[in-house]
Design an enzyme around this catalytic site. Structure first.
Site, mmCIF file in Angstrom:
data_model
loop_
_atom_site.group_PDB
_atom_site.id
_atom_site.type_symbol
_atom_site.label_atom_id
_atom_site.label_comp_id
_atom_site.label_asym_id
_atom_site.label_seq_id
_atom_site.Cartn_x
_atom_site.Cartn_y
_atom_site.Cartn_z
ATOM 1 N N HIS A 62 -4.619 1.169 7.466
ATOM 2 C CA HIS A 62 -3.258 1.722 7.553
ATOM 3 C C HIS A 62 -3.090 2.881 6.550
ATOM 4 O O HIS A 62 -2.590 3.956 6.905
ATOM 5 C CB HIS A 62 -2.235 0.615 7.286
ATOM 6 C CG HIS A 62 -0.806 1.080 7.334
ATOM 7 N ND1 HIS A 62 0.088 0.654 8.292
ATOM 8 C CD2 HIS A 62 -0.113 1.929 6.530
ATOM 9 C CE1 HIS A 62 1.268 1.246 8.082
ATOM 10 N NE2 HIS A 62 1.176 2.022 7.009
ATOM 11 N N GLU A 63 -3.517 2.660 5.323
ATOM 12 C CA GLU A 63 -3.355 3.704 4.300
ATOM 13 C C GLU A 63 -4.273 4.891 4.569
ATOM 14 O O GLU A 63 -3.893 6.044 4.344
ATOM 15 C CB GLU A 63 -3.607 3.140 2.891
ATOM 16 C CG GLU A 63 -2.652 2.027 2.467
ATOM 17 C CD GLU A 63 -1.193 2.365 2.690
ATOM 18 O OE1 GLU A 63 -0.801 3.530 2.505
ATOM 19 O OE2 GLU A 63 -0.422 1.476 3.080
ATOM 20 N N GLY A 99 0.851 -1.182 0.000
ATOM 21 C CA GLY A 99 0.000 0.000 0.000
ATOM 22 C C GLY A 99 0.890 1.235 0.000
ATOM 23 O O GLY A 99 2.025 1.183 0.480
ATOM 24 N N CYS A 109 5.814 0.034 7.743
ATOM 25 C CA CYS A 109 5.442 1.165 6.890
ATOM 26 C C CYS A 109 6.657 1.578 6.070
ATOM 27 O O CYS A 109 7.759 1.674 6.604
ATOM 28 C CB CYS A 109 4.978 2.319 7.774
ATOM 29 S SG CYS A 109 4.497 3.782 6.836
ATOM 30 N N LEU A 110 6.448 1.839 4.785
ATOM 31 C CA LEU A 110 7.567 2.228 3.914
ATOM 32 C C LEU A 110 8.225 3.525 4.380
ATOM 33 O O LEU A 110 9.399 3.743 4.110
ATOM 34 C CB LEU A 110 7.076 2.396 2.469
ATOM 35 C CG LEU A 110 6.603 1.116 1.772
ATOM 36 C CD1 LEU A 110 6.068 1.448 0.385
ATOM 37 C CD2 LEU A 110 7.708 0.088 1.683
ATOM 38 N N HIS A 153 -2.830 7.307 6.831
ATOM 39 C CA HIS A 153 -1.870 8.223 6.196
ATOM 40 C C HIS A 153 -2.543 9.488 5.671
ATOM 41 O O HIS A 153 -1.991 10.578 5.794
ATOM 42 C CB HIS A 153 -1.150 7.531 5.026
ATOM 43 C CG HIS A 153 0.036 6.717 5.437
ATOM 44 N ND1 HIS A 153 1.121 7.243 6.098
ATOM 45 C CD2 HIS A 153 0.326 5.397 5.273
ATOM 46 C CE1 HIS A 153 2.025 6.297 6.316
ATOM 47 N NE2 HIS A 153 1.558 5.158 5.835
ATOM 48 N N GLN A 191 2.963 9.937 1.434
ATOM 49 C CA GLN A 191 4.251 9.242 1.515
ATOM 50 C C GLN A 191 5.181 9.565 0.350
ATOM 51 O O GLN A 191 6.366 9.242 0.394
ATOM 52 C CB GLN A 191 4.037 7.728 1.561
ATOM 53 C CG GLN A 191 3.392 7.261 2.855
ATOM 54 C CD GLN A 191 3.278 5.753 2.876
ATOM 55 O OE1 GLN A 191 2.334 5.206 2.314
ATOM 56 N NE2 GLN A 191 4.246 5.083 3.476
HETATM 57 ZN ZN ZN Z 1 2.480 3.320 5.980
#
Ligand code: ZN
Length: 190
Positions: free
Chosen positions: A139-140, A45, A97-98, A143, A50
């Site tokens: 989760h997304e 995701g 998380c990236l 963000h 991000q």
């Molecule tokens: Zn994340």
């Protein structure tokens, strides 16, 4: 084009993102680039904040996740999303998380989520998800609300992560995908 993933500490990750219109310039290229960026970093995701854009857009692709019927063909684009309801028994899962490399922690989330959003053609949909699909969405969605998974952790756990999070902000880590660190270093690929 692969875009640098913004690291923990960048204020863009703390903004409540804004809705977009179909006229948003370069949207289809942006979505294409986001998929490329997500695949390059082996993510499932990726939300627009991000990659430095405070807009209500996120993409998911959980179709490679094995043994989970909820993520079969779960490749989607969510625009201007609003979660209408989170319900059913909460369960814990170790998330990452990236934007926060090498940090993983158990996060408790409700099992099901109903979300209203526009697809890539700006057609409005209301759908309910469960399993990993629901978790990825939650989760997304966080963000685009300026929330990170670490915000859900206990004060003690948060404290134990402070140094590692600080190092991420400074770019004092080695990541095998392109990142942008708010601590002053330029995007780099190691
Ligand atoms: Zn994340």
């Amino acid at each position: 084009m692969i875009l640098p993933v913004v690291a923990f500490g960048d204020p863009v990750l703390r903004q409540v993102a804004e809705d977009i219109t179909p006229e948003y310039e370069g949207l289809s290229t942006l979505i294409e680039n986001m998929f490329e960026t997500m695949y390059d970093s082996s993510g499932i995701g990726l939300a627009a904040p991000q990659i430095g854009l405070p807009i209500r857009l996120f993409i998911v692709d959980g179709s490679d996740i094995e043994d989970d019927p909820s993520t079969k063909d779960f490749k989607k684009i969510f625009i201007n999303a609003q979660i209408l309801e989170e319900f059913d028994t909460a369960w814990e899962y170790e998330e990452g998380c990236l934007s926060i490399p090498f940090v993983r922690a158990n996060v408790k989330r409700n099992a099901k989520v109903t979300i209203q959003y526009l697809d890539e053609n700006f057609v409005q949909k209301t759908e309910t998800y469960e399993g990993m699909a629901a978790r990825i969405i939650q989760h997304e969605y966080d963000h685009i609300e300026g929330v990170l998974f670490t915000d859900h952790l206990s004060p003690l756990k948060k404290k134990s992560l402070l140094k590692r999070l600080g190092n991420i902000t400074l770019g004092a880590i080695q990541v095998d995908y392109k990142m942008s660190f708010p601590g002053g270093k330029k995007p780099r690929m190691i």
